[in-house]
Motif scaffolding. Structure first.
Motif, mmCIF file in Angstrom:
data_model
loop_
_atom_site.group_PDB
_atom_site.id
_atom_site.type_symbol
_atom_site.label_atom_id
_atom_site.label_comp_id
_atom_site.label_asym_id
_atom_site.label_seq_id
_atom_site.Cartn_x
_atom_site.Cartn_y
_atom_site.Cartn_z
ATOM 1 N N GLY A 68 4.301 3.664 -11.804
ATOM 2 C CA GLY A 68 5.582 3.229 -11.260
ATOM 3 C C GLY A 68 5.856 1.747 -11.371
ATOM 4 O O GLY A 68 6.452 1.164 -10.457
ATOM 5 N N ASP A 69 5.461 1.112 -12.478
ATOM 6 C CA ASP A 69 5.689 -0.317 -12.668
ATOM 7 C C ASP A 69 6.581 -0.515 -13.897
ATOM 8 O O ASP A 69 6.113 -0.403 -15.031
ATOM 9 N N PRO A 70 7.873 -0.815 -13.712
ATOM 10 C CA PRO A 70 8.780 -0.988 -14.858
ATOM 11 C C PRO A 70 8.339 -2.090 -15.813
ATOM 12 O O PRO A 70 8.589 -2.008 -17.020
ATOM 13 N N ALA A 191 -6.451 -5.560 -14.879
ATOM 14 C CA ALA A 191 -7.212 -6.796 -14.667
ATOM 15 C C ALA A 191 -6.297 -7.927 -14.200
ATOM 16 O O ALA A 191 -6.704 -8.770 -13.377
ATOM 17 N N LEU A 192 -5.056 -7.955 -14.697
ATOM 18 C CA LEU A 192 -4.101 -8.968 -14.252
ATOM 19 C C LEU A 192 -3.775 -8.781 -12.771
ATOM 20 O O LEU A 192 -3.698 -9.763 -12.007
ATOM 21 N N ALA A 193 -3.585 -7.550 -12.356
ATOM 22 C CA ALA A 193 -3.335 -7.283 -10.936
ATOM 23 C C ALA A 193 -4.515 -7.721 -10.083
ATOM 24 O O ALA A 193 -4.340 -8.327 -9.009
ATOM 25 N N ARG A 276 2.819 -4.491 -10.009
ATOM 26 C CA ARG A 276 3.068 -3.696 -8.805
ATOM 27 C C ARG A 276 2.650 -2.256 -9.094
ATOM 28 O O ARG A 276 3.479 -1.382 -9.320
ATOM 29 N N LEU A 277 1.347 -2.048 -9.146
ATOM 30 C CA LEU A 277 0.819 -0.742 -9.513
ATOM 31 C C LEU A 277 0.754 0.176 -8.309
ATOM 32 O O LEU A 277 0.296 -0.224 -7.225
ATOM 33 N N GLY A 278 1.203 1.426 -8.515
ATOM 34 C CA GLY A 278 1.072 2.420 -7.468
ATOM 35 C C GLY A 278 -0.344 2.942 -7.378
ATOM 36 O O GLY A 278 -1.235 2.566 -8.144
ATOM 37 N N ALA A 279 -0.580 3.819 -6.443
ATOM 38 C CA ALA A 279 -1.914 4.385 -6.237
ATOM 39 C C ALA A 279 -2.317 5.254 -7.419
ATOM 40 O O ALA A 279 -1.482 5.917 -8.043
#
Length: 489
Positions: A68-70, A191-193, A276-279
């Motif tokens: 869910g990250d555009p 890795a960026l997150a 903005r990564l979801g679970a």
């Protein structure tokens, strides 16, 4: 009277020639491949996958949408459009298709036309004066030549089919290149997150250490403490600052890497905001493992096509052991004077069938067939290795997901307990029953556990991506029949 011994020898010549032909013919005896492709269903996987096989669907071709990250979606679109690795794989497809076209043309009738004019200067030093010394003679020629190999045993057709199979393998390699590209981008994005999370934790640790430093300075100034605690607090602030700087450098490097993977310049990386990564989804496997996995993995399917190509290579090598018939003809016009070239009397024609038989070529042909057998065994070994590698990657990703889920749960439980202890000390401090140092000391294990949680969540997201890749990433390449290669003589 002298007797002529030549005639009895001439009468024996046909028998001698027949014996030479028979002794010179090559045989395929004793030459055959040493292996066959392994059946994946014979590999033991039930205990490894126990409790994880379900009615889960195979990954979608855009499996990363589940996060869910555009921003990630846009990055993937750029990469699949512009990445040089995809361009290289597609160029290899075009080359393989061109090779197949050449092999196809080689088995068709060939017609070639030529037009020629040749002359000669005859020197006076070699030719009598009435001919040499500046006289020229010339021949004009126009002809069409026709040649056709009947390919009675299908050798040329087999070489064409081998080239077509190699082209199919190259086409599947493009899907594999796309799969590897999306996997690498997903891992880099995770890795960026994580790098952003680490910077946050380092900045919070820096603020905590700065609070300890301020307290140490006041205590030293009031004569309540020595300088040892002050120096330790200064060191803790510097260490936290270094960790935050290292995290920012890591962010910059990952942005550059992701931009390069997407086929863009580094400015594309500067535009990347915090992910903005979801679970991550629960790890579940389709129930048709391992058999159907082979049809969803591009590397396995490509390896299978190469087994098929090697099979056709054996067929082509075996065909060269047998006699063949070639048809050829030449028609044209030839004359010594250019003006008479199109005179009907200048026409000529020749042609007929020719039988070819491999005589005294046994060593070459057997070595060639032995090489084709070895190519087949190598292709089978690479296919079997691809199958084993595919199952190992699924097992690794599945086991990593399972273990990481447990680690995240226990670490979150520990973090919550540490946070409650900190909150109790903060309440006591507000009530005048504790010190600010106690609160700041209690904050440190919370930050350490937050850092561990960030690392574990990143590993879990990476395992989720690895599982999607291991299951083929939504690709469904066309696979060859699994029976033809195993029946190779």
């Amino acid at each position: 009277m002298t007797r002529d011994f030549r005639f009895p020898f001439l009468r024996l010549l046909p028998a001698v020639l027949v014996a030479a032909v028979l002794s010179g013919c090559a045989s395929t005896h004793g030459l055959a491949p040493a292996s066959t492709p392994r059946d994946a269903d014979t590999l033991a996987v039930s205990k490894t996958f126990e409790g994880r096989l379900s009615d889960a669907a195979w990954p979608a071709s855009d499996w990363w949408h589940a996060w869910g990250d555009p921003q990630l979606d846009a990055l993937m679109a750029d990469a699949l459009r512009d990445a040089p690795s995809i361009d290289a794989a597609e160029a290899r497809v075009r080359k393989a298709q061109a090779q197949a076209g050449l092999a196809d043309e080689a088995r068709r009738p060939g017609v070639r036309g030529t037009a020629q004019y040749s002359g000669a200067y005859l020197p006076e030093s070699l030719i009598p004066e009435n001919v040499g010394g500046g006289e020229y003679t010339g021949v004009s020629l126009i002809d069409l030549s026709f040649a056709y190999d009947l390919d009675l045993w299908g050798g040329k057709r087999a070489r064409w089919e081998a080239a077509v199979d190699q082209a199919h393998a190259a086409e599947v390699d493009v899907q594999h290149a796309r799969l590897m590209l999306t996997g690498n981008i997903a891992r880099g994005y995770v890795a960026l997150a994580q790098a952003h999370d680490l910077v946050d934790t380092a900045e919070r640790e820096q603020a905590r250490a700065q609070g300890m430093l301020d307290l140490a300075r006041r205590r030293v100034g009031a004569g309540l403490d020595n300088t040892l605690n002050l120096r330790q607090a200064e060191s803790a602030v510097a260490a936290a600052r270094q960790q935050a700087d290292a995290g920012r450098q890591r962010i910059d490097a990952l942005r550059n890497a992701l931009a390069a993977l997407a086929g863009q310049g580094p400015d594309r990386g500067l535009a990347l905001q915090r992910p903005r990564l979801g679970a991550s989804a629960d790890a579940a496997l389709p129930s048709l493992l391992p058999s159907e996995l082979l049809g969803h993995r591009p590397d396995v399917v490509a390896a299978r096509w190469r087994v098929e190509a090697a099979t056709r290579g054996i067929d082509a090598s075996q065909a060269e052991f047998r006699p063949n018939v070639n048809l050829s003809a030449i028609v044209g016009l030839a004359t010594g004077k250019l003006g008479d070239l199109f005179d009907p009397k200048s026409a000529f024609a020749t042609g007929g069938p020719a039988i070819s038989l491999p005589i005294f070529q046994g060593r070459r042909l057997r070595a060639q067939l032995a090489g084709a057998d070895a190519d087949y065994d190598l292709a089978v070994a690479q296919y079997d290795q691809a199958v084993l590698g595919a199952l190992r990657e699924v097992a690794d990703a599945l086991q990593a997901s399972r273990t990481l889920d447990a680690q995240i749960a226990s670490t979150r439980e520990a973090r919550d307990a540490a946070a409650r202890a900190r909150d109790v000390l903060a309440s006591r401090h507000r009530a005048g029953l504790g010190t600010r140092i106690d609160v700041l000391n209690a904050e440190r294990p919370v930050l350490q556990l937050d850092q561990q949680l960030a690392a574990l969540r990143a590993q879990r997201a990476t395992a989720s991506a690895d599982l999607a890749i291991a299951l083929g990433g939504g690709t469904t390449p066309i696979s060859p029949s699994l029976s033809s290669a195993s029946n190779t003589p």
